[in-house]
Design a protein around this motif. Structure first.
Motif, PDB file in Angstrom:
ATOM      1  N   MET A  25      -4.090   0.899   3.488  1.00  0.00           N
ATOM      2  CA  MET A  25      -4.317   1.523   2.144  1.00  0.00           C
ATOM      3  C   MET A  25      -3.821   0.670   0.826  1.00  0.00           C
ATOM      4  SD  MET A  25      -3.721   5.570   2.412  1.00  0.00           S
ATOM      5  CE  MET A  25      -2.615   5.867   3.681  1.00  0.00           C
ATOM      6  N   ARG A  26      -2.817   0.158   1.332  1.00  0.00           N
ATOM      7  CA  ARG A  26      -2.227  -1.048   0.251  1.00  0.00           C
ATOM      8  C   ARG A  26      -3.134  -2.016  -0.080  1.00  0.00           C
ATOM      9  NH1 ARG A  26       2.871  -0.812   2.651  1.00  0.00           N
ATOM     10  NH2 ARG A  26       4.052   0.800   1.322  1.00  0.00           N
ATOM     11  N   PRO A  81      -0.727   2.898   5.991  1.00  0.00           N
ATOM     12  CA  PRO A  81      -0.290   2.951   4.685  1.00  0.00           C
ATOM     13  C   PRO A  81      -0.462   1.121   4.520  1.00  0.00           C
ATOM     14  CG  PRO A  81       1.496   4.009   5.864  1.00  0.00           C
ATOM     15  CD  PRO A  81       0.452   3.573   6.886  1.00  0.00           C
ATOM     16  N   MET A 128      -2.346 -16.837  -5.974  1.00  0.00           N
ATOM     17  CA  MET A 128      -1.861 -15.859  -4.986  1.00  0.00           C
ATOM     18  C   MET A 128      -2.619 -15.559  -3.717  1.00  0.00           C
ATOM     19  SD  MET A 128       0.357 -12.708  -6.473  1.00  0.00           S
ATOM     20  CE  MET A 128       1.112 -13.954  -7.588  1.00  0.00           C
ATOM     21  N   SER A 180      -6.789  10.889   2.168  1.00  0.00           N
ATOM     22  CA  SER A 180      -6.390  11.835   2.751  1.00  0.00           C
ATOM     23  C   SER A 180      -7.480  12.951   2.500  1.00  0.00           C
ATOM     24  CB  SER A 180      -5.038  12.233   2.151  1.00  0.00           C
ATOM     25  OG  SER A 180      -5.316  12.486   0.578  1.00  0.00           O
ATOM     26  N   PHE A 181      -8.414  12.979   1.779  1.00  0.00           N
ATOM     27  CA  PHE A 181      -9.225  14.034   1.430  1.00  0.00           C
ATOM     28  C   PHE A 181     -10.528  14.059   2.734  1.00  0.00           C
ATOM     29  CE2 PHE A 181     -13.773  15.383  -0.033  1.00  0.00           C
ATOM     30  CZ  PHE A 181     -13.304  16.748  -0.260  1.00  0.00           C
ATOM     31  N   THR A 231      -4.067   1.707  -7.718  1.00  0.00           N
ATOM     32  CA  THR A 231      -2.634   1.955  -6.842  1.00  0.00           C
ATOM     33  C   THR A 231      -2.953   2.455  -5.520  1.00  0.00           C
ATOM     34  OG1 THR A 231      -2.079   4.034  -7.644  1.00  0.00           O
ATOM     35  CG2 THR A 231      -1.472   2.195  -9.121  1.00  0.00           C
ATOM     36  N   PRO A 232      -1.950   1.965  -4.490  1.00  0.00           N
ATOM     37  CA  PRO A 232      -1.908   2.528  -3.132  1.00  0.00           C
ATOM     38  C   PRO A 232      -2.206   4.212  -3.185  1.00  0.00           C
ATOM     39  CG  PRO A 232      -0.332   0.819  -3.093  1.00  0.00           C
ATOM     40  CD  PRO A 232      -0.733   1.136  -4.620  1.00  0.00           C
ATOM     41  N   ALA A 233      -1.773   4.606  -4.307  1.00  0.00           N
ATOM     42  CA  ALA A 233      -1.248   6.316  -4.270  1.00  0.00           C
ATOM     43  C   ALA A 233      -2.917   6.786  -4.453  1.00  0.00           C
ATOM     44  CB  ALA A 233      -0.700   6.704  -5.411  1.00  0.00           C
ATOM     45  N   GLN A 234      -3.553   6.143  -5.286  1.00  0.00           N
ATOM     46  CA  GLN A 234      -4.944   6.459  -5.565  1.00  0.00           C
ATOM     47  C   GLN A 234      -5.845   6.260  -4.378  1.00  0.00           C
ATOM     48  OE1 GLN A 234      -5.220   3.901  -9.292  1.00  0.00           O
ATOM     49  NE2 GLN A 234      -5.988   5.735 -10.388  1.00  0.00           N
ATOM     50  N   ALA A 238      -4.714   6.477  -1.382  1.00  0.00           N
ATOM     51  CA  ALA A 238      -4.355   7.513  -0.522  1.00  0.00           C
ATOM     52  C   ALA A 238      -4.814   8.865  -0.864  1.00  0.00           C
ATOM     53  CB  ALA A 238      -2.877   7.575  -0.439  1.00  0.00           C
ATOM     54  N   SER A 239      -4.941   8.982  -2.123  1.00  0.00           N
ATOM     55  CA  SER A 239      -5.676  10.480  -2.702  1.00  0.00           C
ATOM     56  C   SER A 239      -7.176  10.470  -2.125  1.00  0.00           C
ATOM     57  CB  SER A 239      -5.727  10.183  -4.005  1.00  0.00           C
ATOM     58  OG  SER A 239      -6.369  11.454  -4.569  1.00  0.00           O
ATOM     59  N   ARG A 290      -5.580   8.935   9.508  1.00  0.00           N
ATOM     60  CA  ARG A 290      -4.430   8.013   9.281  1.00  0.00           C
ATOM     61  C   ARG A 290      -3.554   7.996  10.314  1.00  0.00           C
ATOM     62  NH1 ARG A 290      -2.748  11.537   4.460  1.00  0.00           N
ATOM     63  NH2 ARG A 290      -4.132  12.878   5.571  1.00  0.00           N
TER      64      ARG A 290
END
Lengths: 807, 209
Positions: free
Chosen positions: B49-50, B46, B1, B68-69, B59-62, B64-65, B75
Motif C-alpha cells: 500500500m505504501r 502495508p 530518488m 479495505s473496502f 498517502t498510504p492511509a488513503q 488503505a481506505s 490484506r
C-alpha cells in the motif's frame, strides 16, 4: 422578492427573505431555526453523511425529506423542520447513531458539551429498541502523540477526515473497512502527525477524538472561559482559554473570520502546559559565582537599578520584547529611552526584517485580502512551519481559485497547492528576482501569473542565512505588481506590536521614524529629551558588547544564543558584558548566562493588547495570576525606574494604554477600554492607509550580492524546534524532529556522500545526511535550532567535510 | 530518488507504467496497481500500500481506505488457490452450504482460513452473478457453475494433485461443472496464475494449458 441576491422561503409557515446561494441549514440557523446536525460545519464542504439534518421540503411530487446541509435555498421553497415526519426521522437517525455508541457520557471528556448528547436529548426517541450487544473496539487508540481516538463513540460524520484532508492538506485520517465495520483509522505506523491535529478534537461532534492533554482533566461546566489571543506566532489567532482550578487545561480556537477562522496550529493549542511547568523561574535569581541564588524582589531590583544606573545610557542595550504585550513593549521602550537614556533597543534578534518594512510598508495587506486575491506570491519562510494558520488561509485561497506562486530554495508545505513553484539556490535570490521580474526562460508562467491582480505578496526571509535586504527587493518588486498588497512575514509572537511600540533602532512608538522632527518633538514633550545617539540593532549591540563599547544588556524574553544568526557572537557578548539582566520565565541558553534573572509573567497571565502581522490590535486577557512571584514587565520596569529615581509612569495598565493612544500616532484612540467595550470583537486594524500613518515606507531594491561557494546555506525553521516553550510543553516537547542535513543527490554524488552518513558542517557540527532532490543544487539545508544544531552560525556559505577518514 | 518499486519484476514495472499512463489523474490507478502490488507481495501488505501510495501521489492511509473496502484486495495472505463458494440466495437454495462444507472438509481450511500447508484459502462470497448456474464456485476468481458436492470434493482433489500453474474456467467447468447459466461462447485461452483475477493488464492472467 427583494432583489436578485435574495430569495423568499417559508419555514414552518413563516416567510423569510434570505440571501440566495446559501444552504438551507445555514439560512434556517440565521433566522433562529436551528436544525440538528453532526457532519455539517460552516468551514467544511457539505457531505450529508449523518442524515441528522433531514427536513421536509415541498416539491413537485409533494413533501419529501431532504438533508438541509446540501440543499441550497431557492425562491418559494416551503420547508417544515418540525413536522411529525421530520420528528420521526430525527428520532430514527438518532436511534441508529446510538446503536453502537457506548453511552459512557459520565466518563467522556465531551460529556456536557457534546452535540450528540444534546441532540439526543432534544431530538432523540428517549429509548432504544436495540437490546443486542454493542460493537466494541480497542480504545483509546492513539492516532498521534496528541490525539486519542475512541471508535465506539464515533458517528462517522467525516468532519475530522475533511479537516485533515481539505483544510490541513494532511490526509492521514481516513475511513477504513467501509461496510459494517467502517471506522476512522490511520495507516499502521503512520500517525496523524499533522500540525493541525487538534482542530479535529475541537470539531468532533462526539467524544471520539480527545486530546491527550485534556483527557479526564475537567468537566465542561467547571471550566472558566477567557477569550484571548495566541502569542505563538504573529497571526495571533483568537483563542478561548479554558481554566479549571487555577490551571489552563485547554485552548480552543475562536471563529474570528478576520484572523484564524477558528483554526489553530497544534503549537497554539498545546503549548500551554509550559506555563505550569515546574521548570519556570518564579522568583528573582541573582548570580553567585557559578550558580544562582534566590533573592527577594527588593534585593534583585536594587542590584539591577544600581548596576544599570552606574552605566552611561549609551552603554546599555535591550534586546527583546517581541513576546510581550504592546503595553509592556511600550514600557520597555520608554524605560530604555527616557530612564536609561539609550536608543539601543531591538525586538528582533538579527533574524527578522528591516523594522520600517515590517511596521510601515505601503499597501500592507490584511489576512482577508488573501480571500479576494487573484494571485498570491509567497517568497519567505515555509509558512507551514513558521505561520501555520496563515498557511491554512493561503490553502483556502487556492481552493477558491487564487493562483499561487511559491518561491523558495527548498520544497515548502505550500508546493502541493501551488501553480508555480520556483526554486533557486540559496544565496542567489537577487539573481532570481531579476529573472522573475523579466520573466526569463521557465519563469514566464510565474511572471504572467503575477500580472493578474489583485496580487498579495507574502514576503519574508526564507531562512536566517538569507540577506534581509533581499526581502526589501522582493517587496519593491511586489509593489510594482497590479493592485499589489504586501504582508511582511515575521514569526515571533507580538513582534509587530513591539515594532509599533518603537522597539527598534530608528523607530518611535506609533510607526514614527526618529528622523521625523515632528515625531521626536511629540515624544519629547511627553517623555523629556530622547537619547542623542543613533540606536543600534541587535547584531551591532552584540558586537559592541564583545568589543567592550557597551557594558550592560537587558534581555526581555529573548534568547539570542538560540535565535540569532550568530549564536557564538551572542554567547560571547553576554559573557563579555559587565552586567546582564534577563527578564524571562525560563532558564534559556541565554538567560543562564545572566547576572540577574527577573521572573516574568507570560501569556495566560498578562493583560493588555497585541498587534498581529496585518496590524490588527486585539485584547489579550489573563486567565491566571502570574506564577509564583512573577510580575508583568511594565510594573517591574516602573519599580526599577523608581529605584533609579525616575518616574516611568507604567505601574498601571490603563495609564499606559492612554499614553499609547496619545503619543503613538497610528494607535490614536486604540485603548484597552475601546477594544473591550466599543471596538469590533475581531480587533481593530491600526490604520494602514498611507495618509493616516506617520511613517510611510516604500521598500527599495537594494543591491544584494549573489553568494558563491560550493555550498550555500538554507537554515530551515521548523514548527517543533528546541525552543524553550516547546521543550516545557508536555506532549509537544517530544515532537522535535531529529536533525538531518539535506542536500541534492547530485551534490552528494560529487562528494561521494551517502545517505545516513555523518558530515561536519562548517567545521562545527556533526550531522547525519539525507538526500532530497527538492533541494536546489549547491544548497545545504540545515534545520535551525534543534538540539543537535544549537550554536550553528548562519553564514551565507558553509563547508562540508566527511568524517570517514582518507579516501 | 529511486523508484519505490525498483525491487519489482521488470514486467510488473512496465505494467505499472502502462496503467499510470492511461489515467489523467494518478490516483485513479490505485485499484489496478493494488492488484499488481499484491502479485509482487502475495497480498496487499502495508508495504504494498505504501508503494502504491507513492506511485499515485496519495498517502498510504488513503490507499488503505480503498483497499479495505474491496474484499478482493487480500490484506491477509491467501493460499495458492483461493476457493470462493457463493452462498447467496440462488446458490444457497441449490445446496451451496453443502458444497462449502465439502470444500472445507477436503481442503482442511475453514471458511475465511488458509490450510496449514498454504495451498488453499476457503471463503464464502456474496452473489458472483451466476444465479442461473447455481451453485457457483470460483478458484482464483475463475468460475465454475453447477458444482455438486461430489464435484466439489473432486475439484479440490484435482487442484491438490495436479497443482495447475494456470487455472482456466473452461477447463474446470468441463471437469467439475454442471449446468451453465448461459452459453459463454468460445473457449477463453487465458486463466489466472495467482489468487488475483485474470483481467487484462491489471491481473494475473496466464496462457492456457
Amino acid at each position: 422578492m427583494a432583489d436578485a441576491d435574495q430569495v423568499t422561503i417559508t419555514i414552518n409557515g413563516i416567510d423569510h427573505v434570505v440571501a440566495a446561494g446559501q444552504l438551507l441549514i445555514t439560512a434556517a440557523e440565521n433566522i433562529g431555526e436551528i436544525i440538528p446536525r453532526f457532519c455539517h460545519h460552516d468551514k467544511l464542504e457539505p457531505v450529508a453523511k449523518c442524515r441528522m439534518c433531514l427536513v421536509e421540503v415541498e416539491g413537485p411530487r409533494g413533501k419529501a425529506l431532504v438533508p438541509s446541509c446540501t440543499m441550497p435555498v431557492s425562491n418559494g421553497m416551503v420547508v417544515d423542520t418540525k413536522s411529525a415526519v421530520v420528528t420521526k426521522a430525527h428520532e430514527g437517525v438518532l436511534e441508529f447513531l446510538l446503536i453502537n455508541h457506548p453511552l459512557d457520557c459520565p466518563i467522556c471528556d465531551k460529556g456536557g458539551e457534546c452535540p450528540l448528547q444534546d441532540q439526543a436529548y432534544a431530538h432523540g426517541p428517549g429509548e432504544s429498541r436495540f437490546v443486542e450487544e454493542k460493537r466494541t473496539y480497542l480504545k483509546p487508540l492513539p492516532v498521534s502523540d496528541l490525539v486519542l481516538l475512541d471508535r465506539e463513540r464515533c458517528v462517522l460524520c467525516d468532519r475530522c477526515v475533511r479537516v485533515a484532508d481539505d483544510i490541513a492538506g494532511d490526509p492521514l485520517l481516513v475511513f477504513t473497512e467501509r461496510g459494517n465495520a467502517v471506522q476512522i483509522q490511520t495507516f499502521p505506523d503512520e500517525p496523524f502527525a499533522s500540525y493541525f491535529s487538534g482542530n479535529t478534537v475541537q470539531l468532533c461532534p462526539v467524544g471520539a477524538l480527545t486530546s491527550v492533554d485534556y483527557r479526564f482533566k475537567a468537566r465542561p461546566w467547571d471550566l472558566h472561559h477567557v477569550t484571548s489571543v495566541s502569542l505563538v506566532d504573529t497571526v495571533q489567532s483568537t483563542v478561548d482559554v479554558q481554566t479549571s482550578r487555577g490551571k489552563i487545561v485547554r485552548v480552543y480556537g475562536v471563529e474570528n473570520d478576520a484572523v484564524n477562522e477558528g483554526w489553530l496550529s497544534d503549537k497554539d493549542r498545546f503549548v500551554f502546559p509550559a506555563i505550569h511547568a515546574d521548570t519556570r523561574v518564579v522568583q528573582p535569581l541573582v548570580r553567585n559565582g557559578e550558580r544562582f541564588d534566590k533573592a527577594t524582589w527588593g534585593e534583585a531590583l536594587e542590584i539591577v537599578a544600581s548596576r544599570l544606573g552606574s552605566c552611561k545610557g549609551a552603554e546599555v542595550a535591550a534586546i527583546g520584547g517581541a513576546h510581550n504585550t504592546n503595553e509592556d513593549a511600550f514600557a520597555l521602550g520608554k524605560f530604555m529611552r527616557s530612564v536609561i537614556g539609550s536608543a539601543h533597543i531591538d525586538a528582533q534578534i538579527g533574524d527578522g526584517l528591516d523594522a520600517r518594512l515590517a511596521a510601515a510598508v505601503t499597501s500592507r495587506a490584511r489576512l482577508g485580502d488573501l480571500d479576494a486575491a487573484s494571485t498570491i506570491l509567497v517568497w519567505g519562510p515555509d509558512l507551514k512551519e513558521v505561520l501555520p494558520v496563515l498557511y491554512l488561509r493561503v490553502r483556502k485561497a487556492t481552493r477558491n481559485g487564487a493562483t499561487l506562486v511559491v518561491v523558495s530554495p527548498v520544497a515548502t508545505g505550500l508546493d502541493s497547492v501551488a501553480d508555480h513553484v520556483v526554486r533557486y539556490r540559496a544565496g542567489t535570490g537577487s539573481e532570481l528576482l531579476r529573472k522573475l521580474g523579466a520573466g526569463d526562460g521557465d519563469l514566464v508562467g510565474a511572471r504572467s501569473a503575477l500580472r493578474e491582480g489583485p496580487v498579495v505578496a507574502l514576503v519574508g526571509r526564507t531562512s536566517l542565512a538569507e540577506d534581509p535586504n533581499l526581502a526589501e527587493s522582493i517587496a519593491a518588486f511586489a509593489l510594482s505588481l497590479p493592485e499589489a498588497k504586501i504582508l511582511p512575514l515575521l514569526e515571533r509572537g507580538n513582534v509587530f506590536g513591539a515594532l509599533d511600540m518603537g522597539l527598534a533602532p530608528g523607530l518611535l512608538p506609533g510607526r514614527v521614524s526618529v528622523d521625523s522632527q515632528e515625531g521626536v518633538d511629540a515624544i519629547e514633550d511627553a517623555w523629556g529629551p530622547l537619547p542623542d545617539h543613533e540606536g543600534l540593532d541587535a547584531m551591532s549591540i552584540l558586537a559592541d558588547l564583545v568589543e567592550g563599547d557597551m557594558s550592560a544588556l537587558v534581555m526581555v524574553g529573548s534568547d539570542p544564543v538560540s535565535d540569532c544568526p550568530d549564536p557564538q557572537l551572542a554567547r560571547a557578548a553576554i559573557e563579555a558584558a559587565d552586567f546582564v539582566v534577563a527578564i524571562d520565565a525560563f532558564i534559556t541558553d541565554s538567560s543562564v548566562l545572566a547576572d540577574v534573572i527577573l521572573p516574568a509573567a507570560v501569556w495566560g497571565e498578562v493583560d493588555g493588547t497585541v498587534t498581529n502581522l496585518e496590524g490588527r490590535v486585539q485584547r489579550i486577557r489573563p486567565s491566571l495570576l502570574p506564577a509564583g512571584q512573577s510580575r508583568a514587565l511594565h510594573g517591574l520596569l516602573d519599580d526599577i525606574a523608581s529605584q533609579m529615581g525616575a518616574d516611568l509612569g507604567t505601574s498601571d495598565l490603563a495609564m499606559i494604554s492612554k499614553e499609547i493612544a496619545s503619543v503613538a500616532p497610528s494607535y490614536a484612540g486604540i485603548t484597552i477600554d475601546y477594544l473591550t467595550f466599543a471596538g469590533d470583537p475581531d480587533g481593530v486594524v491600526v490604520p494602514i492607509e498611507d495618509a493616516q500613518q506617520p511613517l510611510v515606507y516604500t521598500p527599495v531594491d537594494r543591491p544584494v550580492p549573489v553568494v558563491t561557494g560550493e555550498f550555500t546555506l538554507h537554515l530551515a525553521a521548523s514548527l517543533y524546534d528546541a525552543g524553550v516553550w516547546l521543550s516545557n510543553a508536555a506532549a509537544l516537547g517530544d515532537l522535535a524532529r531529529s536533525a538531518y542535513v539535506r542536500l541534492h543527490p547530485s551534490d552528494a554524488a560529487r562528494r561521494a556522500i551517502t545517505p545516513g552518513e555523518t558530515i561536519v558542517v562548517s567545521g562545527s557540527h556533526q550531522l547525519p545526511v539525507a538526500l532530497d532532490d527538492t533541494v536546489s543544487r549547491g544548497t545545504l539545508v540545515v534545520p535551525h535550532n534543534l538540539e543537535e544544531t544549537k550554536g550553528f552560525v548562519a553564514t551565507p556559505t558553509v563547508t562540508v567535510d566527511t568524517v570517514r577518514g582518507e579516501e | 530518488m529511486s523508484s519505490p518499486i525498483s525491487a519489482w519484476s521488470h514486467a510488473s514495472q512496465e505494467r505499472v507504467q502502462t496503467i499510470l499512463d492511461s489515467y489523467p489523474e494518478p490516483r485513479s490507478a490505485i485499484m489496478p496497481l493494488l492488484y499488481i502490488a499484491s502479485l509482487e507481495h502475495d497480498r496487499v501488505s502495508p508495504e504494498a500500500m505504501r508503494q502504491v501510495a507513492e506511485l499515485t501521489g496519495v498517502t498510504p492511509a488513503q490507499v488503505a481506505s480503498v483497499a479495505s473496502f474491496y474484499t478482493m484486495f487480500k490484506r491477509d495472505g491467501v493460499g495458492e488457490y483461493l476457493v470462493s463458494v457463493c452462498t447467496s440466495i440462488s446458490c444457497f437454495l441449490r445446496g451451496a452450504d453443502d458444497v462449502l462444507e465439502v470444500v472445507e472438509d477436503a481442503t482442511g481450511a475453514r471458511r475465511g482460513e488458509t490450510s496449514s500447508d498454504g495451498t488453499f484459502t476457503v471463503e464464502h462470497v456474496e452473489c458472483i452473478g451466476s444465479c442461473g448456474g447455481a451453485p457457483a464456485v470460483q478458484v482464483n476468481y475463475e468460475l465454475i457453475e453447477g458444482v455438486s458436492t461430489d464435484n466439489g470434493r473432486k475439484l479440490v482433489a484435482w487442484l491438490k494433485d495436479t497443482k495447475p500453474q494456470v487455472v482456466l474456467a473452461d477447463e474446470m467447468q468441463q471437469l467439475f461443472g454442471g449446468s451453465r447459466s448461459f452459453d459463454w461462447g468460445g473457449p477463453e485461452p487465458e486463466g489466472a496464475i495467482a489468487p488475483v483475477p485474470a483481467f487484462g493488464p491489471y491481473g494475473s492472467s496466464g496462457e492456457g494449458r
